[in-house]
Every structure is written in C-alpha cells, then in structure tokens.
Write an enzyme that holds these catalytic residues in place. Structure first.
Site, PDB file in Angstrom:
ATOM      1  N   HIS A 123       3.449 -11.861  -0.009  1.00  0.00           N
ATOM      2  CA  HIS A 123       2.438 -12.899  -0.256  1.00  0.00           C
ATOM      3  C   HIS A 123       2.223 -12.979  -1.772  1.00  0.00           C
ATOM      4  CE1 HIS A 123      -1.701 -14.559  -0.233  1.00  0.00           C
ATOM      5  NE2 HIS A 123      -1.537 -14.868   1.035  1.00  0.00           N
ATOM      6  N   ASP A 200       0.209  -3.720   1.272  1.00  0.00           N
ATOM      7  CA  ASP A 200      -0.597  -4.907   1.557  1.00  0.00           C
ATOM      8  C   ASP A 200      -0.760  -4.966   3.072  1.00  0.00           C
ATOM      9  OD1 ASP A 200      -1.447  -7.405   2.310  1.00  0.00           O
ATOM     10  OD2 ASP A 200      -0.114  -8.509   0.970  1.00  0.00           O
ATOM     11  N   GLN A 203      -2.137  -8.349   7.021  1.00  0.00           N
ATOM     12  CA  GLN A 203      -1.725  -8.836   8.349  1.00  0.00           C
ATOM     13  C   GLN A 203      -1.607  -7.708   9.360  1.00  0.00           C
ATOM     14  OE1 GLN A 203      -1.558 -11.851   9.428  1.00  0.00           O
ATOM     15  NE2 GLN A 203      -1.837 -12.802   7.424  1.00  0.00           N
ATOM     16  N   LYS A 226      -9.782 -11.379   8.210  1.00  0.00           N
ATOM     17  CA  LYS A 226      -8.654 -11.525   9.137  1.00  0.00           C
ATOM     18  C   LYS A 226      -8.809 -10.624  10.345  1.00  0.00           C
ATOM     19  CE  LYS A 226      -5.464 -13.305   5.735  1.00  0.00           C
ATOM     20  NZ  LYS A 226      -4.286 -13.127   4.880  1.00  0.00           N
ATOM     21  N   CYS A 364       1.714 -19.156   0.911  1.00  0.00           N
ATOM     22  CA  CYS A 364       1.600 -18.237  -0.236  1.00  0.00           C
ATOM     23  C   CYS A 364       2.791 -17.299  -0.324  1.00  0.00           C
ATOM     24  CB  CYS A 364       0.310 -17.419  -0.188  1.00  0.00           C
ATOM     25  SG  CYS A 364      -1.159 -18.411  -0.248  1.00  0.00           S
TER      26      CYS A 364
HETATM   27  C1  LIG Z   1      -4.047 -13.178   3.648  1.00  0.00           C
HETATM   28  C2  LIG Z   1      -3.095 -12.288   2.956  1.00  0.00           C
HETATM   29  C3  LIG Z   1      -3.334 -11.814   1.679  1.00  0.00           C
HETATM   30  C4  LIG Z   1      -4.527 -12.243   0.879  1.00  0.00           C
HETATM   31  O1  LIG Z   1      -5.704 -11.849   1.496  1.00  0.00           O
HETATM   32  P1  LIG Z   1      -7.122 -12.408   0.950  1.00  0.00           P
HETATM   33  O2  LIG Z   1      -8.045 -12.042   2.040  1.00  0.00           O
HETATM   34  O3  LIG Z   1      -6.942 -13.891   0.787  1.00  0.00           O
HETATM   35  O4  LIG Z   1      -7.386 -11.723  -0.334  1.00  0.00           O
HETATM   36  C5  LIG Z   1      -2.426 -10.957   1.113  1.00  0.00           C
HETATM   37  N1  LIG Z   1      -1.338 -10.579   1.773  1.00  0.00           N
HETATM   38  C6  LIG Z   1      -1.061 -11.001   3.018  1.00  0.00           C
HETATM   39  C7  LIG Z   1       0.169 -10.510   3.711  1.00  0.00           C
HETATM   40  C8  LIG Z   1      -1.917 -11.875   3.652  1.00  0.00           C
HETATM   41  O5  LIG Z   1      -1.640 -12.313   4.872  1.00  0.00           O
END
Ligand SMILES: *Cc1c(COP(=O)(O)O)cnc(C)c1O
Length: 406
Positions: A123, A200, A203, A226, A364
């Site tokens: 992302h 990260d 998800q 999320k 993104c």
């Molecule tokens: C949504 C997402 C982000 C960003 O998260 P925010 O809550 O917008 O800061 C980063 N990495 C992944 C894989 C995402 O799905």
C-alpha cells in the site's frame, strides 16, 4: 470453534439495512473501512457523555476515568497481539501514521546506502514514508516481485539481501490481492541477516490471528477503523528494545519528561511516542471492538469469510471475460477483478446503481497495478457480517453489469 448467527448479528449494524439507490445495500468495501456495531458506537457515546476529560494530566476523577479507559485498551491490545508489555503499544491515528513513525524515527538510525526491502504489493502507506526517508538520508529501496498468482517471490526476496540490508517492511495481508504473506518465514530470514522487520497489518488485524511474539515481528501496525472500531485511532507495536533506542517522532505535551530551554528529556515508553492529546475516546472504544471480535472468535470469522470468498470466487469465474487478480492459495476475503475491456470505474458505478458498494481504482497500490499492466481493478472485500445471500446478489448484479458493458 463456534459458528455464529450472521443474521442476528447484522441487527447490531443499522446501516446494513439501509437502501442505496432504492436497493438493499450490499456493503463489500470492507477492506477500505468496516462498519461499526452498536456496542462500539455506544462505547464512543459513553466516552462523550460520561467521562470526557483529558487524559494523564488530571487529578480529578473524570480525567482518571478517561485515562483508565484508554490504558485498558492498551492492555487489551497487548493481549490481542501477544506483546510482552504495554510499553510496546503506541497509539497512532492509524496504520499510515504508525509506519511514518517507524520510517521517521527508526529511520534516523539508518545511514546513506543502508537498504530497506519492500514488496511490489505494498500500500502507498508502506512505500511513501520510505521514499521520504530516502530523500532525507539516501537509503536504498529494494522491491520484492510477486508471482502471477499474487504470492511473493521468496527466492527473489532472499536474493535482495546484502550486508547493507537493515530493514524489511511488508504487508501481512495484501489489500488488493488478499494474499496472506508468510510473515514468520520473512521475519526469520530477515533476522538471520541482521535486519529488523516492520509489518503492515492493516488488512490482517480484522481477519487473522496476530502474534508478534510467535512471528518475531519488530514493528506491527494496524488501524481500528478496519476492525469494527472507531476511525482515527490505530496502533504501532514496537519491540521495547528498539523503541528505547529510537528518538521521538513528534514533540509536544505528553511525550516529555521535563522541558527546559536548556534541554528537554523524554517520557518513558510508550508515552515518548504519543505527543499531544490522543483520540482518547476512540482509543477507549477500540477495546470494545476488540472484545467484540473476540466474542465472535477470529477462527469463526475467518472460516465464515473464507466460505464467502470461495462461494463468490466460484460464481464470479462463471461470468464470461471476468479475470481475478490474486489467486494465492493462502488468501483473505478480498477479490480484485476486471471484466473484459470494461473500465473498473464503469463497473463500480453500475454496481452502485444496483446497491452494491465495491471499490474501484488503484487501491493505493499503483506499483502493483503497474506490475499487472493495468490502471485499476474493481475490488469486493468481505467482513464478518456479509452473507451468502449478499454474495448471490452481488454476482447477479455483476452478471447484469457484464452484459451491459459487453
Ligand atoms: C488501509 C491500509 C493502510 C492504511 O491504513 P490507514 O488506516 O488509512 O492509515 C495501509 N496498508 C494497508 C495494507 C491497508 O489496507
């Protein structure tokens, strides 16, 4: 593992019974943000109505209650991800800010020519902070490619390491492909080469178990919004030994030991990294969201979503000209696709006319789009409250749209 009653549980979400363009809403944009159950909204409301007061500095009862509520979430998160200590749990605005914190702060410990490994499926939140660091410090960014099915090329990954490799930053689960990456293997290999690993987890946190101790993650970032929690709050987990060695990210209130124009000292962990008034009400209510997930059970959620994924995938493959991007064997419930030559945007607009909420565009993840030689996809992503019937409604709508755009 217990099954759960999806229909009963949906009553917790008033938005799921609303109509969009005269049709029952089918919300399949959960990878962008999930919906919030009443218990979590109630917790936010309680925070405002009952114990709104700024945290940490207060002697008065309300401030102590607000502080206790936020710190209870910190303990809850520590257990949720199996961290050693609440010192390792830093509240941020979300995943993006958490990764920026690592790149800005840990990044100051890197020098020109040091190498950071990312993957092509990241992302933008896990690309751009490293590019900013590259401009500031002259680090070198290397990128792991993927196979056609959307799994990481692990041989290429291992071949990218040199004696200058200092850090690997990779998503646990891809927001476009749904690929669940083998983070334990990635971390073990990186550690054997003396590199630290930032995950990260945006998800992953709503869909799979996170265990920072078992996987050995050095940093792990995720967002409340999320995972059925409030927006504007997220977490950076960092191994305390690393956090100790890192300089503060932002300066201000809460993060100091003592301030003087002769020189200022920092607060202890985790407060060193929490400058300014945090979203203490959101943070407190985030605990309710985690309790909510646990009350259903991550295994039960994963099993339900996997069933939806398989049902949707099978049905979608019956639509002429439909191509799915991301077919990894280990996959979470995200389906990116295109139909024939139809533009992703047109497909999304027509689905919206039929009450179906999907996301379109590059998600993104422009480097990943470039890898596939496309501009964007349509993405349907599922959550614990989606139903078999909704998948059927989605696929029926998709058939109509495919016929219209053919
Ligand atoms: C949504 C997402 C982000 C960003 O998260 P925010 O809550 O917008 O800061 C980063 N990495 C992944 C894989 C995402 O799905």
């Amino acid at each position: 593992m217990k099954d759960y009653d999806v229909d009963a549980l949906r009553e917790q979400y008033p938005i799921l019974s609303r109509k969009v363009n005269g049709r029952p809403l089918v919300y399949l944009d959960n990878a962008a943000t999930s919906q919030t159950p009443r218990v979590v909204v109630d917790a936010v409301e309680d925070g405002y109505y009952d114990r709104r007061a700024n945290v940490h500095r207060g002697v008065h009862t309300l401030s102590q209650e607000a502080t206790a509520a936020m710190e209870a979430t910190r303990r809850r998160i520590k257990d949720f991800i199996n961290a050693d200590s609440t010192d390792e749990i830093i509240f941020t605005r979300g995943t993006t800010e958490a990764i920026n914190l690592v790149a800005s702060s840990y990044g100051q410990l890197l020098s020109e020519g040091d190498e950071v490994i990312l993957t092509v499926m990241e992302h933008h939140s896990n690309i751009v902070p490293w590019q900013l660091l590259q401009r500031r410090s002259g680090i070198v960014i290397k990128v792991v490619p993927i196979h056609a099915d959307g799994t990481l090329d692990m041989d290429a990954f291992r071949n990218l390491f040199t004696d200058r490799t200092r850090l690997v930053s990779v998503c646990h689960v891809s927001n476009v492909l749904g690929t669940i990456n083998p983070i334990a293997d990635i971390i073990a290999y990186a550690h054997s080469k003396g590199a630290v690993v930032c995950i990260d987890g945006a998800q992953a946190s709503p869909h799979v178990h996170i265990d920072v101790k078992e996987t050995g993650a050095d940093f792990y970032a995720f967002s409340s919004h999320k995972m059925y929690g409030p927006t504007g709050i997220g977490v950076l987990y960092g191994r305390s030994e690393l956090l100790q060695a890192m300089p503060p990210y932002q300066g201000g209130g809460e993060m100091i030991g003592h301030v003087s124009f002769k020189g200022t000292t920092w607060a202890d962990l985790p407060y060193k990294f929490e400058a300014g008034t945090p979203d203490f009400i959101g943070a407190a209510a985030f605990r309710t969201a985690i309790d909510y997930i646990d009350s259903i059970g991550m295994d039960a959620i994963a099993a339900h979503e996997h069933e939806l994924l398989e049902h949707a995938t099978d049905a979608m493959l019956g639509i002429p000209g439909l191509r799915i991007y991301g077919t990894a064997p280990d996959k979470s419930a995200v389906i990116s696709f295109l139909i024939g030559d139809a533009h992703h945007y047109d497909t999304g607009v027509l689905l919206d006319q039929l009450g179906i909420a999907v996301r379109t565009g590059h998600h993104c993840a422009q480097p990943l789009m470039e890898f596939f030689g496309i501009e964007g996809t349509v993405r349907a992503s599922f959550a614990l409250y989606n139903t078999h019937a909704e998948v059927d409604a989605f696929v029926a709508a998709l058939r109509r749209v495919a016929a219209m755009l053919a």
